[in-house]
Motif scaffolding. Structure first.
Motif, PDB file in Angstrom:
ATOM      1  N   GLU A 104       0.831  -1.197   0.000  1.00 55.47           N
ATOM      2  CA  GLU A 104       0.000   0.000   0.000  1.00 55.47           C
ATOM      3  C   GLU A 104       0.874   1.259   0.000  1.00 55.47           C
ATOM      4  O   GLU A 104       1.804   1.393   0.803  1.00 55.47           O
ATOM      5  CB  GLU A 104      -0.917  -0.038   1.245  1.00 55.47           C
ATOM      6  CG  GLU A 104      -1.780   1.186   1.470  1.00 55.47           C
ATOM      7  CD  GLU A 104      -2.763   1.464   0.342  1.00 55.47           C
ATOM      8  OE1 GLU A 104      -3.370   0.514  -0.181  1.00 55.47           O
ATOM      9  OE2 GLU A 104      -2.914   2.646  -0.024  1.00 55.47           O
ATOM     10  N   SER A 146      -6.187   0.805  -4.984  1.00 58.54           N
ATOM     11  CA  SER A 146      -5.471  -0.467  -4.794  1.00 58.54           C
ATOM     12  C   SER A 146      -5.991  -1.530  -5.757  1.00 58.54           C
ATOM     13  O   SER A 146      -5.207  -2.290  -6.341  1.00 58.54           O
ATOM     14  CB  SER A 146      -5.695  -1.028  -3.391  1.00 58.54           C
ATOM     15  OG  SER A 146      -5.314  -0.135  -2.418  1.00 58.54           O
ATOM     16  N   ASP A 319       1.366   0.110  -4.855  1.00 60.44           N
ATOM     17  CA  ASP A 319       0.106   0.158  -5.621  1.00 60.44           C
ATOM     18  C   ASP A 319      -0.146   1.516  -6.267  1.00 60.44           C
ATOM     19  O   ASP A 319      -0.685   1.606  -7.355  1.00 60.44           O
ATOM     20  CB  ASP A 319      -1.092  -0.297  -4.771  1.00 60.44           C
ATOM     21  CG  ASP A 319      -1.407   0.603  -3.586  1.00 60.44           C
ATOM     22  OD1 ASP A 319      -0.565   1.465  -3.230  1.00 60.44           O
ATOM     23  OD2 ASP A 319      -2.497   0.439  -2.999  1.00 60.44           O
ATOM     24  N   HIS A 320       0.253   2.586  -5.573  1.00 57.77           N
ATOM     25  CA  HIS A 320       0.068   3.942  -6.105  1.00 57.77           C
ATOM     26  C   HIS A 320       0.741   4.885  -5.120  1.00 57.77           C
ATOM     27  O   HIS A 320       1.208   4.451  -4.066  1.00 57.77           O
ATOM     28  CB  HIS A 320      -1.422   4.299  -6.249  1.00 57.77           C
ATOM     29  CG  HIS A 320      -2.217   3.986  -5.014  1.00 57.77           C
ATOM     30  ND1 HIS A 320      -2.070   4.680  -3.845  1.00 57.77           N
ATOM     31  CD2 HIS A 320      -3.112   2.999  -4.756  1.00 57.77           C
ATOM     32  CE1 HIS A 320      -2.860   4.163  -2.926  1.00 57.77           C
ATOM     33  NE2 HIS A 320      -3.489   3.122  -3.444  1.00 57.77           N
TER      34      HIS A 320
HETATM   35 MN    MN Z   1      -4.039   1.524  -2.085  1.00 51.62          MN
END
Ligand code: MN
Ligand code: GP9
Length: 457
Positions: A104, A146, A319-320
């Motif tokens: 994450e 996500s 994820d980002h």
């Molecule tokens: Mn995420």
């Protein structure tokens, strides 16, 4: 009952007359609940569901364009594979277990960085001694955060241009890494210590090859941080579950603790930071990345203790973005302004780390995107040779051409194309093609047709 029904419809209907945009597929349930209440949300949700049950039907022209695009891709792959020396990593992971960890909000700029003389991610940094490390990989998520990252890396398709593909098209036919590994005799299992219904994962995962999915209800809630069970506890408890899975396996982990607003409780903060930094979002981010780094290090040790490390290929990626605000980084981290290009080149990318104790350290600065993970992993696992799949990514370990398309979405206001020399903001129609085709394929469930044609041939 009639009066009840009329009252139920009254509020959303009134909202619609003010703003017809509200019925566009958003699938951000919490936002809809805030604006329209629980009932309003359910009505809008049912409306969108019924509307989208009618699948898009592609025209012959659209079908031809899609087939041509993949035809060109296959020819390009054949030329590259004839011209390049065979990279000796092809099939390195064959018969090994595959462990993917989607972290994450992990951005690349914290890797190999120190603050007040302390490494932020000492465990990931250590893994780099035996890893292929790609620091220039771009997140390509759109509205599904996500879940879009999961979709990109598992299917090599771009997520739908509006809303969340996990909510809108969970029962489509997909070509996915999970399904490929299954065909190779792998046993797949996914771990994410949140509700199975979050981002509709429980519905979507079987469609991308994960019949077994461990959610928060499969874990003992012995340590809760932020949104759910701590990453540390998820990793710890997963070891016994993993030992139950027959080898070879493909395990997909999605971490959670390093989530916005990064308010990690003091007792988990490892780094000694100045008070003002520690209390800022940037400080919170650094501390929580550091926490996740620590528990990944413990997980690697646990795999080792249980005889699972040497025989596994471990792939770690973000994820980002987590810190999306440039000012925050300037104020607390660089202490000087960051230009537009520098921001895109040095702060937006996520890391891709491919680790095995027997790999040699390899720093690969090629530019790529999450869409490229599936073909790259497939190549390392020795699946299917150089044959192209119906996906839009490419093998990052082959050829020199490095680039990424960043679709417009929650994190990017306008789409852009980036390679070593250019950053194009108004990207050409030709480059946009793949976004358009990906969207068409998903909305019309055309992968089902593409895959059945492939089998017939
Ligand atoms: Mn995420
Ligand atoms: C929750 C997790 C949240 O399951 O996916 O991450 P987000 O999508 O908000 O980045």
């Amino acid at each position: 009952m009639l009066i009840g029904l009329l009252l139920t419809f009254y509020y959303p209907a009134r909202m619609y007359s003010y703003n017809p945009e509200i019925i566009k597929p958003k699938y951000d349930a919490s936002e809809l609940i805030i604006h329209f209440g629980l009932l309003g949300h359910h009505i809008l949700d049912s409306y969108s569901y019924l509307r989208e049950k009618e699948k898009l039907v592609l025209t012959d022209e659209e079908k031809n364009k899609i087939h041509n695009w993949f035809g060109k891709k296959q020819s390009a792959i054949e030329i590259t594979s004839q011209n390049s020396l065979n990279n000796n990593l092809e099939g390195f992971g064959r018969d090994k277990n595959l462990i993917l960890i989607q972290v994450e909000s992990l951005q690349n700029f914290v890797i190999n960085q120190s603050i007040n003389g302390q490494e932020i991610t000492p465990n990931l940094n250590k893994l780099l001694d035996h890893a292929i490390y790609l620091p220039n990989i771009y997140p390509q998520t759109i509205d599904g955060n996500s879940s879009d990252a999961e979709f990109l890396t598992q299917t090599s398709l771009f997520p739908v241009s509006k809303g969340s593909v996990f909510f809108r098209y969970p029962h489509n036919t997909y070509n996915s890494l999970g399904k490929m590994m299954k065909n190779e005799g792998y046993n797949n299992i996914a771990f994410h210590a949140d509700e199975g219904s979050f981002w509709n994962r429980a519905e979507m995962y079987p469609s991308i090859g994960f019949d077994e999915f461990k959610t928060i209800s499969d874990f003992k809630l012995d340590e809760v941080i932020g949104m759910g069970l701590s990453d540390g506890s998820m990793f710890r408890q997963s070891i016994d579950m993993l030992k139950e899975v027959k080898n070879p396996f493909y395990a997909f982990y999605i971490t959670l603790t390093n989530h916005i607003p990064f308010q990690l409780p003091e007792k988990y903060r490892i780094l000694k930071l100045d008070k003002s930094l520690n209390e800022s979002t940037m400080g919170g981010y650094i501390q929580s990345v550091s926490y996740t780094d620590k528990v990944i290090g413990e997980f690697i040790n646990d795999l080792n203790k249980n005889g699972l490390l040497e025989n596994s290929l471990i792939v770690i990626y973000g994820d980002h973005g987590g810190i999306r605000d440039r000012e925050v980084v300037e104020q607390y981290f660089t202490k000087k302004p960051i230009g537009d290009e520098q921001w895109l080149r040095d702060y937006v990318p996520i890391p891709l780390i491919i680790y095995n104790p027997n790999l040699q350290s390899d720093f690969n600065d090629k530019i790529g995107g999450q869409i490229d993970l599936m073909p790259t992993i497939k190549y390392l696992m020795g699946v299917n040779g150089p044959k192209a799949d119906y996906g839009f990514g490419r093998n990052l370990l082959y050829g020199d051409d490095g680039h990424a398309i960043l679709p417009k979405g929650k994190y990017v206001k306008e789409p852009y194309f980036i390679d070593e020399s250019n950053i194009e903001k108004n990207i050409s129609e030709e480059k946009m093609e793949q976004l358009i085709y990906s969207d068409l394929i998903i909305r019309s469930d055309y992968m089902k047709v593409l895959l059945s044609q492939k089998t017939e041939k």
